[in-house]
Write a protein that holds these residues in place. Structure first.
Motif, short mmCIF file in Angstrom:
data_model
loop_
_atom_site.label_atom_id
_atom_site.label_comp_id
_atom_site.label_asym_id
_atom_site.label_seq_id
_atom_site.Cartn_x
_atom_site.Cartn_y
_atom_site.Cartn_z
N TRP A 37 69.11 6.68 23.28
CA TRP A 37 68.12 6.21 24.26
C TRP A 37 68.75 5.18 25.17
O TRP A 37 69.62 4.42 24.73
N LYS A 87 55.49 9.82 24.78
CA LYS A 87 56.04 10.14 23.45
C LYS A 87 55.16 11.14 22.69
O LYS A 87 55.10 11.11 21.46
N ASP A 107 55.68 14.00 22.06
CA ASP A 107 56.46 14.92 21.23
C ASP A 107 56.46 14.50 19.76
O ASP A 107 57.00 15.20 18.91
N SER A 154 67.15 -1.16 27.08
CA SER A 154 65.93 -1.77 27.61
C SER A 154 66.23 -2.42 28.97
O SER A 154 67.32 -2.92 29.19
N THR A 155 65.26 -2.38 29.87
CA THR A 155 65.44 -2.98 31.20
C THR A 155 64.39 -4.05 31.41
O THR A 155 63.32 -3.97 30.84
N ARG A 156 64.69 -5.04 32.23
CA ARG A 156 63.77 -6.17 32.36
C ARG A 156 63.41 -6.47 33.80
O ARG A 156 62.74 -7.44 34.08
N SER A 199 58.36 12.43 28.18
CA SER A 199 59.33 12.50 29.28
C SER A 199 60.57 13.25 28.82
O SER A 199 61.18 14.00 29.57
N LEU A 200 60.94 13.01 27.57
CA LEU A 200 62.10 13.69 27.01
C LEU A 200 61.72 14.16 25.61
O LEU A 200 61.52 13.35 24.71
N ARG A 256 58.71 -1.29 26.47
CA ARG A 256 58.98 -0.15 25.58
C ARG A 256 57.98 1.00 25.73
O ARG A 256 57.88 1.87 24.85
N SER A 257 57.23 1.04 26.82
CA SER A 257 56.26 2.11 26.97
C SER A 257 56.92 3.42 27.40
O SER A 257 56.29 4.48 27.31
N GLY A 258 58.16 3.35 27.88
CA GLY A 258 58.85 4.59 28.23
C GLY A 258 59.14 4.76 29.72
O GLY A 258 59.33 5.89 30.18
N LYS A 259 59.22 3.66 30.47
CA LYS A 259 59.42 3.74 31.92
C LYS A 259 60.79 4.32 32.28
O LYS A 259 60.90 5.22 33.11
N THR A 260 61.82 3.77 31.65
CA THR A 260 63.18 4.20 32.01
C THR A 260 63.39 5.68 31.70
O THR A 260 63.95 6.43 32.51
N VAL A 261 62.95 6.10 30.53
CA VAL A 261 63.13 7.51 30.15
C VAL A 261 62.31 8.41 31.09
O VAL A 261 62.77 9.47 31.53
#
Ligand SMILES: Nc1nc2c(ncn2[C@@H]2O[C@H](COP(=O)(O)OP(=O)(O)OP(=O)(O)O)[C@@H](O)[C@H]2O)c(=O)[nH]1
Ligand SMILES: [Mg+2]
Length: 468
Positions: free
Chosen positions: A102, A334, A336, A105-107, A375-376, A39-44
């Motif tokens: 959002w 994050k 923002d 989640s990816t694993r 990132s967003l 959940r640190s924000g990799k995918t976004v």
């Protein structure tokens, strides 16, 4: 062991030569690793970075873009056929839907190739035509890096160290109780092995939540498609006899299988090939969760960063053969959630969190930098008068209710040591941060503009701007 180590080295040697040859003769390739804890924000991060490379209107600090030297950017088939492709289109679809949401989640590890056609700068501009630079982005869980500590340890050593570490931990009480009843020298009983492994995995999950950072094996936390397989069905046992067919001997075998079939291939096939690395950190979330969480984050980061200081680990030193990550960016994501007036404090905190590790990475020749980014960007800023001062607030649409709301999450200290010194015990961002779960803003983009972000262009410039 020895022979396979030699074979690996030869293979790596050949690959390195090939890389160099193809880079000079053909098209340069930059492999960018993107990692961070869950959940640190990799995918976004990857989704927004790619969207902003394809449409570069919001990338002024990526110099090749602002100098107008990037003629085209496009997605291409990735070079590695066995790594899942990063599902860019679905993730971007989520962020640009109406209403936006959002991504899932990816694993797993995944990869995406973005290719940029770039005109050379300076004197060469008139003589040489544009060339293509490939950016191979590899997304992998930071938890996997924690396994590095296992590589230099035998099962007996790992068992002893682990049992010692959990001796007094409340979270491990159930596991300790089970181990106390087990005689490792008796014949393997598969249900018992599974029960021990499951109890140990449950302990690791609890330990992680309770703020311990020594939570290896990493795949016990994120098993993915290995869940239930024998390589994940082991647990530490006290030292003793290992007769043929015994529980202890089988656990030892599975531990070695985990190392050779899970950990080693990851480091050899993926980690060792990375040129540039970004480590994403949800520093604000940990700050909000209080001093213990922050201390844990610092511990986990220190462990993760061992992987970037190969001198400390014989296995990695052999594997990398002098090759190393050239640049590492530590990005507090994050941002923002905070008014820009507080971004400098967040950067300083990020810097302080990784100071030990970065000092050493610099020493080893890698270029390291800390940055606060979003990132967003899901919020806009507003200034509100409050008791004779102006409060810098952020506002956005709340994920739970869909309503617009403005918040002041609290002040970050200008001296990061106030946060990192747990004795002080003060909870920063204790107030409204809890409810600041924003949904991504629904986007209406001008042609040529990517999604809104904060300092993603600076991150890109640091990570690969020099290659464009
Ligand atoms: N406001 C804001 N929230 C963000 C940003 N980036 C990520 N988030 C939040 O963080 C969550 C996790 O982001 P992901 O990109 O899915 O994180 P991840 O590291 O890929 O997570 P896993 O795949 O579960 O390991 C998102 O669902 C958002 O709620 C950002 O730039 N701004
Ligand atoms: Mg993800």
């Amino acid at each position: 062991m020895v022979i396979s180590a030699i074979a690996d080295n030869i293979l790596r040697g050949v690959e390195t030569v090939q890389d160099t040859v193809s880079e000079t003769l053909f098209e340069p390739v930059v492999r960018l690793g993107v990692t961070g804890l869950a959940r640190s924000g990799k995918t976004v991060f990857i989704t927004s970075l790619v969207a902003n490379l394809l449409d570069r209107g919001r990338m002024p600090h990526l110099l090749a873009a602002s100098e107008g030297r990037i003629e085209a950017a496009f997605l291409q088939p990735q070079p590695d056929d066995t790594i899942p492709r990063f599902d860019y289109e679905s993730h971007l679809g989520a962020l640009t839907a109406d209403p936006a949401h959002w991504p899932e989640s990816t694993r797993h590890i995944s990869e995406l190739r973005v290719s940029l056609r770039v005109r050379p700068k300076g004197l060469l501009a008139g003589i040489k035509g544009p060339r293509t630079v490939h950016l191979d982005i590899v997304d992998y869980p930071g938890e996997w890096l924690l396994d590095l500590t296992l590589m230099d340890k035998s099962y007996a050593e790992w068992s002893a160290a682990t049992l010692k570490a959990i001796e007094n931990r409340e979270e491990a009480a159930a596991f300790r109780a089970k181990v106390a009843l087990v005689d490792g020298a008796t014949k393997l009983d598969e249900p018992l092995a599974q029960d021990l492994a499951a109890t140990f995995a449950a302990y690791l999950q609890d330990a992680r939540r309770a703020g311990y950072s020594d939570c290896a094996p990493g795949r016990f936390l994120l098993p993915g498609d290995l869940a239930g397989s024998p390589v994940l069905t082991f647990a530490p046992l006290p030292a003793g006899d290992t007769p043929r067919g015994s529980l202890r001997r089988e656990m030892d075998r599975r531990y070695e299988a985990y190392k050779s079939q899970v950990v080693k291939p990851f480091f050899r096939d993926h980690f060792a090939r990375i040129d540039r690395q970004v480590v994403l950190v949800d520093a604000l979330g940990s700050i909000h969760n209080g001093p213990a969480a922050l201390e844990d984050l610092r511990g986990a980061l220190t462990e993760i960063l061992q992987a970037f200081r190969p001198g400390r680990n014989a296995f990695l030193t052999r594997l990398l053969m002098g090759r190393r990550v050239e640049k590492i960016l530590f990005a507090a994501t994050k941002a923002d959630h905070l008014h820009h007036g507080q971004h400098a404090q967040l950067t300083a905190i990020m810097q302080a969190l990784v100071r030990d590790a970065t000092d050493r990475a610099r020493f080893a020749g890698a270029d390291a930098q800390a940055l606060a980014i979003a990132s967003l960007r899901a919020t806009t800023e507003t200034d509100m008068p409050h008791e004779g001062e102006t409060l810098g607030m952020v506002q956005g649409r709340l994920l739970d209710t869909g309503k617009q709301a403005a918040f002041f999450p609290g002040h970050l200290p200008s001296d990061p040591s106030h946060l990192l010194n747990p004795q002080r015990g003060q909870n920063w961002l204790a107030g409204d941060y809890q409810v600041m779960r924003f949904a991504p803003a629904t986007l209406t983009l001008r042609p040529g503009d990517g999604p809104p972000h904060i300092r993603l262009d600076r991150a890109a410039q640091f990570l690969f701007g020099d290659k464009l």
